[in-house]
Design an enzyme around this catalytic site. Structure first.
Site, PDB file in Angstrom:
ATOM      1  N   ASN A 127       4.828 -10.886   9.441  1.00  0.00           N
ATOM      2  CA  ASN A 127       3.427 -10.849  10.021  1.00  0.00           C
ATOM      3  C   ASN A 127       3.713 -11.486  11.490  1.00  0.00           C
ATOM      4  O   ASN A 127       3.124 -10.831  12.512  1.00  0.00           O
ATOM      5  CB  ASN A 127       2.525 -11.581   9.595  1.00  0.00           C
ATOM      6  CG  ASN A 127       1.161 -11.368  10.094  1.00  0.00           C
ATOM      7  OD1 ASN A 127       0.498 -10.357  10.024  1.00  0.00           O
ATOM      8  ND2 ASN A 127       0.583 -12.348  10.658  1.00  0.00           N
TER       9      ASN A 127
ATOM     10  N   SER B  94      -5.624   1.507  -2.287  1.00  0.00           N
ATOM     11  CA  SER B  94      -5.119   1.836  -1.028  1.00  0.00           C
ATOM     12  C   SER B  94      -3.873   3.125  -1.185  1.00  0.00           C
ATOM     13  O   SER B  94      -3.552   3.490  -0.114  1.00  0.00           O
ATOM     14  CB  SER B  94      -4.446   0.842  -0.478  1.00  0.00           C
ATOM     15  OG  SER B  94      -3.384   0.208  -1.226  1.00  0.00           O
TER      16      SER B  94
ATOM     17  N   SER C 125       1.579  -0.429  -5.185  1.00  0.00           N
ATOM     18  CA  SER C 125       0.510  -0.734  -3.968  1.00  0.00           C
ATOM     19  C   SER C 125      -0.027  -1.990  -4.237  1.00  0.00           C
ATOM     20  O   SER C 125       0.090  -2.735  -5.453  1.00  0.00           O
ATOM     21  CB  SER C 125      -0.770   0.367  -4.285  1.00  0.00           C
ATOM     22  OG  SER C 125      -0.739   1.118  -3.080  1.00  0.00           O
TER      23      SER C 125
ATOM     24  N   GLU D 206       4.586  -9.193   4.626  1.00  0.00           N
ATOM     25  CA  GLU D 206       4.031  -8.498   5.503  1.00  0.00           C
ATOM     26  C   GLU D 206       2.623  -8.886   6.326  1.00  0.00           C
ATOM     27  O   GLU D 206       2.595  -8.745   7.519  1.00  0.00           O
ATOM     28  CB  GLU D 206       3.254  -7.051   4.773  1.00  0.00           C
ATOM     29  CG  GLU D 206       2.665  -6.025   5.820  1.00  0.00           C
ATOM     30  CD  GLU D 206       3.455  -5.309   6.624  1.00  0.00           C
ATOM     31  OE1 GLU D 206       4.611  -5.340   6.505  1.00  0.00           O
ATOM     32  OE2 GLU D 206       2.895  -4.309   7.450  1.00  0.00           O
TER      33      GLU D 206
ATOM     34  N   CYS E  36      -6.080  -1.810  13.489  1.00  0.00           N
ATOM     35  CA  CYS E  36      -7.280  -1.913  13.014  1.00  0.00           C
ATOM     36  C   CYS E  36      -8.331  -1.161  14.003  1.00  0.00           C
ATOM     37  O   CYS E  36      -9.298  -0.785  13.615  1.00  0.00           O
ATOM     38  CB  CYS E  36      -7.740  -3.373  12.797  1.00  0.00           C
ATOM     39  SG  CYS E  36      -6.807  -4.068  11.266  1.00  0.00           S
TER      40      CYS E  36
ATOM     41  N   HIS F 287      -3.604   2.588   8.803  1.00  0.00           N
ATOM     42  CA  HIS F 287      -3.101   2.435  10.079  1.00  0.00           C
ATOM     43  C   HIS F 287      -2.359   3.721  10.577  1.00  0.00           C
ATOM     44  O   HIS F 287      -1.601   4.150   9.360  1.00  0.00           O
ATOM     45  CB  HIS F 287      -2.082   1.352  10.564  1.00  0.00           C
ATOM     46  CG  HIS F 287      -2.924   0.142  10.570  1.00  0.00           C
ATOM     47  ND1 HIS F 287      -4.363  -0.066  10.165  1.00  0.00           N
ATOM     48  CD2 HIS F 287      -2.374  -1.324  10.712  1.00  0.00           C
ATOM     49  CE1 HIS F 287      -4.580  -1.452  10.382  1.00  0.00           C
ATOM     50  NE2 HIS F 287      -3.544  -2.033  10.555  1.00  0.00           N
TER      51      HIS F 287
ATOM     52  N   HIS G 187       0.898  -1.134   0.047  1.00  0.00           N
ATOM     53  CA  HIS G 187       0.025  -0.007  -0.115  1.00  0.00           C
ATOM     54  C   HIS G 187       0.833   1.275   0.186  1.00  0.00           C
ATOM     55  O   HIS G 187       1.563   1.570   1.006  1.00  0.00           O
ATOM     56  CB  HIS G 187      -0.895   0.178   1.334  1.00  0.00           C
ATOM     57  CG  HIS G 187      -1.650  -1.206   1.486  1.00  0.00           C
ATOM     58  ND1 HIS G 187      -2.790  -1.603   0.870  1.00  0.00           N
ATOM     59  CD2 HIS G 187      -1.487  -2.302   2.342  1.00  0.00           C
ATOM     60  CE1 HIS G 187      -3.069  -2.874   1.120  1.00  0.00           C
ATOM     61  NE2 HIS G 187      -2.578  -3.038   2.065  1.00  0.00           N
TER      62      HIS G 187
HETATM   63  P1  NAI Z   1      -6.345 -14.488  12.003  1.00  0.00           P
HETATM   64  O1  NAI Z   1      -5.878 -15.939  11.439  1.00  0.00           O
HETATM   65  O2  NAI Z   1      -5.417 -14.120  13.519  1.00  0.00           O
HETATM   66  O3  NAI Z   1      -7.886 -14.263  12.389  1.00  0.00           O
HETATM   67  C1  NAI Z   1      -8.780 -14.684  11.450  1.00  0.00           C
HETATM   68  C2  NAI Z   1     -10.025 -15.350  12.069  1.00  0.00           C
HETATM   69  O4  NAI Z   1     -10.869 -15.675  11.026  1.00  0.00           O
HETATM   70  C3  NAI Z   1      -9.456 -16.832  12.649  1.00  0.00           C
HETATM   71  O5  NAI Z   1      -9.786 -16.470  14.153  1.00  0.00           O
HETATM   72  C4  NAI Z   1     -10.463 -17.590  11.923  1.00  0.00           C
HETATM   73  O6  NAI Z   1     -10.672 -18.962  12.742  1.00  0.00           O
HETATM   74  C5  NAI Z   1     -11.619 -16.676  11.446  1.00  0.00           C
HETATM   75  N1  NAI Z   1     -12.442 -17.369  10.651  1.00  0.00           N
HETATM   76  C6  NAI Z   1     -11.823 -18.165   9.461  1.00  0.00           C
HETATM   77  N2  NAI Z   1     -12.970 -18.366   8.681  1.00  0.00           N
HETATM   78  C7  NAI Z   1     -14.113 -17.858   9.378  1.00  0.00           C
HETATM   79  C8  NAI Z   1     -15.419 -17.703   8.851  1.00  0.00           C
HETATM   80  N3  NAI Z   1     -15.702 -18.300   7.736  1.00  0.00           N
HETATM   81  N4  NAI Z   1     -16.396 -17.265  10.040  1.00  0.00           N
HETATM   82  C9  NAI Z   1     -15.919 -16.615  10.821  1.00  0.00           C
HETATM   83  N5  NAI Z   1     -14.738 -16.659  11.342  1.00  0.00           N
HETATM   84  C10 NAI Z   1     -13.784 -17.268  10.445  1.00  0.00           C
HETATM   85  O7  NAI Z   1      -5.736 -13.498  10.835  1.00  0.00           O
HETATM   86  P2  NAI Z   1      -5.520 -11.616  11.106  1.00  0.00           P
HETATM   87  O8  NAI Z   1      -4.142 -11.778  11.543  1.00  0.00           O
HETATM   88  O9  NAI Z   1      -6.539 -11.453  12.188  1.00  0.00           O
HETATM   89  O10 NAI Z   1      -5.799 -11.190   9.701  1.00  0.00           O
HETATM   90  C11 NAI Z   1      -7.090 -11.436   9.093  1.00  0.00           C
HETATM   91  C12 NAI Z   1      -6.992 -10.986   7.818  1.00  0.00           C
HETATM   92  O11 NAI Z   1      -6.791  -9.343   7.772  1.00  0.00           O
HETATM   93  C13 NAI Z   1      -5.993 -11.321   6.787  1.00  0.00           C
HETATM   94  O12 NAI Z   1      -6.404 -11.369   5.488  1.00  0.00           O
HETATM   95  C14 NAI Z   1      -4.655 -10.337   7.009  1.00  0.00           C
HETATM   96  O13 NAI Z   1      -3.887 -10.355   5.655  1.00  0.00           O
HETATM   97  C15 NAI Z   1      -5.635  -9.105   6.970  1.00  0.00           C
HETATM   98  N6  NAI Z   1      -4.887  -7.862   7.648  1.00  0.00           N
HETATM   99  C16 NAI Z   1      -5.616  -6.768   7.105  1.00  0.00           C
HETATM  100  C17 NAI Z   1      -4.880  -5.722   7.778  1.00  0.00           C
HETATM  101  C18 NAI Z   1      -5.465  -4.234   7.402  1.00  0.00           C
HETATM  102  O14 NAI Z   1      -5.249  -3.230   7.703  1.00  0.00           O
HETATM  103  N7  NAI Z   1      -6.588  -4.177   6.845  1.00  0.00           N
HETATM  104  C19 NAI Z   1      -3.883  -5.434   8.813  1.00  0.00           C
HETATM  105  C20 NAI Z   1      -3.482  -6.628   9.155  1.00  0.00           C
HETATM  106  C21 NAI Z   1      -4.186  -7.880   8.754  1.00  0.00           C
END
Ligand code: NAI
Length: 467
Positions: free
Chosen positions: A218, A83, A78, A193, A232, A388, A55
């Site tokens: 990560n 983003s 990006s 990342e 977040c 962020h 990004h």
């Molecule tokens: P994580 O693995 O810690 O959490 C994801 C959770 O979703 C897990 O607890 C899992 O059991 C649950 N899950 C999976 N399928 C599901 C479903 N069908 N229904 C309900 N829950 C379900 O991963 P994290 O670190 O929380 O990252 C999540 C996403 O966010 C990733 O795609 C990551 O790359 C992204 N991310 C985005 C950021 C942003 O700034 N937008 C920052 C950091 C990560």
């Protein structure tokens, strides 16, 4: 001789504004500034050709200039079509750095830019990749695979996105049929990342297909337990409010997924007085959410009562067309996970879309009820706000720079595989951010260190500790 312009951005006249915001960010990014101070003379990254797909924000501009101050050359794009902060891209382009990033670029442009950052001229590629979500890495990985078996590019694409990706790969291979295997040989590694990109790397490793060593940034504690969580917590409500101006207090908000991102999002919404429901598939995370005081239910039930929906899972099809059809009229739906596949946006394309403003759409279904979809289902905090804040990104990006240095300065040290940074560096990243917020640490006495059986100056926790 006139130099060919080696960047694509929205508006170079925004460079001054971008630069001023970068100057403010210096005060909030002590980790990056400490690295500049420590390694600026030595230039450990001299000779590094870093292809960066992350990004293009003000914080990333600070990362780019840190890498450059350490001696590296970079080419940047990006990792999401929405983003980019155009003033940040302009500030970077103005210094002569090749950057390809426009807020609201098309998917075709996105993959063309990914291709361009991997092209260093004279047939050369990068010697290190810095990735967020794994798109630059996948482009090389699949390129190498397709050189051996071009029929893999003829498979039926699963989405519009995949079709565009495959078309760009075909184009690249037509121009230079041996390019990918040639550049892959030069790549010392990638530092990744985010959760989703790391997941892709472990899948490649398990399949025996990973082409070079990879650093999982990560899962540094000072990344996922800070950026994913507190980042977040800051940027989720910021984006919903900027996009819709809706009052969050008193509303029922549904957070799908209670991992690091989900935990931050739930807190973010509670902070505004929303009543939060969590959905999960993992019993441990579901139990955590329940014991934190959230109601936990399945999405089919939550779909009927939520006013605001946020997916945070990194999984596909979490909010389906069926769910959206039965939501309350004017429910707000968004995703903060890395890819837009968490919400079945493709299936909603057949309904009536009314664009309210960039990255905010109303979708009206045949029965007359509508939903408000943010950033077309792409990560909302970077699509509808500025992602962020600098302080938390300083933690993430200090880890990124350390990982780049590990890969570039120690060729051959890491056999092909996925690695995390050692704990003493993780602790060092945290340490660099304490002074700024006035934190003073207690120090172990020799007796205490002996009692706990740990070194006086750390690492303070065993590898299995979960924080
Ligand atoms: P994580 O693995 O810690 O959490 C994801 C959770 O979703 C897990 O607890 C899992 O059991 C649950 N899950 C999976 N399928 C599901 C479903 N069908 N229904 C309900 N829950 C379900 O991963 P994290 O670190 O929380 O990252 C999540 C996403 O966010 C990733 O795609 C990551 O790359 C992204 N991310 C985005 C950021 C942003 O700034 N937008 C920052 C950091 C990560």
């Amino acid at each position: 001789k006139k130099k060919v312009q080696d960047y694509v951005i929205a508006d170079i006249s925004l460079a001054g504004f971008g630069r001023k915001e970068m100057e403010l960010a210096e005060y909030e990014m002590p980790g990056l500034m400490a690295l500049r101070e420590k390694y600026g003379q030595e230039k450990p990254l001299k000779g590094a050709r870093i292809t960066g797909s992350l990004h293009m924000t003000i914080q990333t501009a600070m990362l780019i200039e840190t890498l450059q101050e350490l001696g590296a050359k970079v080419r940047w794009a990006s990792c999401n079509i929405f983003s980019t902060q155009d003033h940040a891209a302009a500030a970077i382009a103005k210094t002569g750095t090749p950057v390809f990033a426009v807020k609201g670029e098309t998917l075709e442009e996105y993959w063309e830019y990914t291709d361009r950052i991997l092209d260093w001229g004279n047939g050369k590629g990068p010697n290190v990749i810095l990735d967020d979500g794994g798109d630059a890495t996948m482009f090389v990985q699949l390129g190498v695979k397709a050189e051996k078996d071009p029929t893999i590019l003829d498979k039926k694409p699963g989405s519009e996105e995949e079709a565009v990706f495959l078309a760009q790969l075909k184009k690249a291979l037509k121009k230079d049929p041996t390019r990918f295997s040639r550049i892959a040989k030069d790549i010392l590694g990638v530092s990744e990342e985010t959760t989703t990109g790391v997941h892709r790397l472990y899948q490649l490793e398990a399949a025996g297909e990973l082409l070079f060593p990879a650093f999982n940034v990560n899962d540094s504690v000072t990344k996922s337990k800070f950026d994913n969580l507190y980042g977040c917590r800051h940027s989720l409500v910021d984006s919903i409010m900027r996009a819709t101006d809706v009052m969050l207090s008193g509303k029922v908000a549904v957070v799908a997924g209670y991992g690091d991102v989900g935990k931050g999002c739930a807190q973010s919404l509670v902070g505004q007085g929303a009543r939060v429901i969590v959905t999960e598939i993992d019993p441990i995370c579901a139990l955590q959410a329940a014991m934190e005081g959230y109601e936990v239910m399945n999405m089919d039930d939550a779909a009927l009562i939520g006013d605001i929906f946020v997916t945070t899972t990194g999984n596909c099809d979490v909010i389906t067309e069926r769910h959206m059809k039965k939501m309350k009229d004017m429910a707000i739906v968004c995703n903060i996970g890395h890819f837009d596949s968490e919400i079945q946006v493709e299936k909603m394309k057949k309904y009536k879309w009314t664009n309210i403003k960039p990255q905010v759409d109303k979708i009206t279904m045949p029965k007359g009820n509508s939903i408000i979809l943010l950033a077309e289902g792409r990560l909302v905090n970077l699509g509808c706000a500025t992602g962020h804040p600098s302080f938390v990104m300083s933690n993430s990006f200090t880890n990124q720079v350390l990982a780049q240095m590990e890969l570039y300065c120690n060729p051959g040290k890491y056999p092909v595989g996925v690695y995390t940074l050692p704990k003493f560096l993780d602790e060092e990243v945290a340490r660099l951010h304490l002074e700024k917020i006035g934190v003073k640490l207690d120090v172990l006495t020799a007796k205490q260190a002996k009692y706990l059986g740990i070194p006086k100056n750390g690492p303070f926790k065993p590898e299995h500790y979960r924080y």
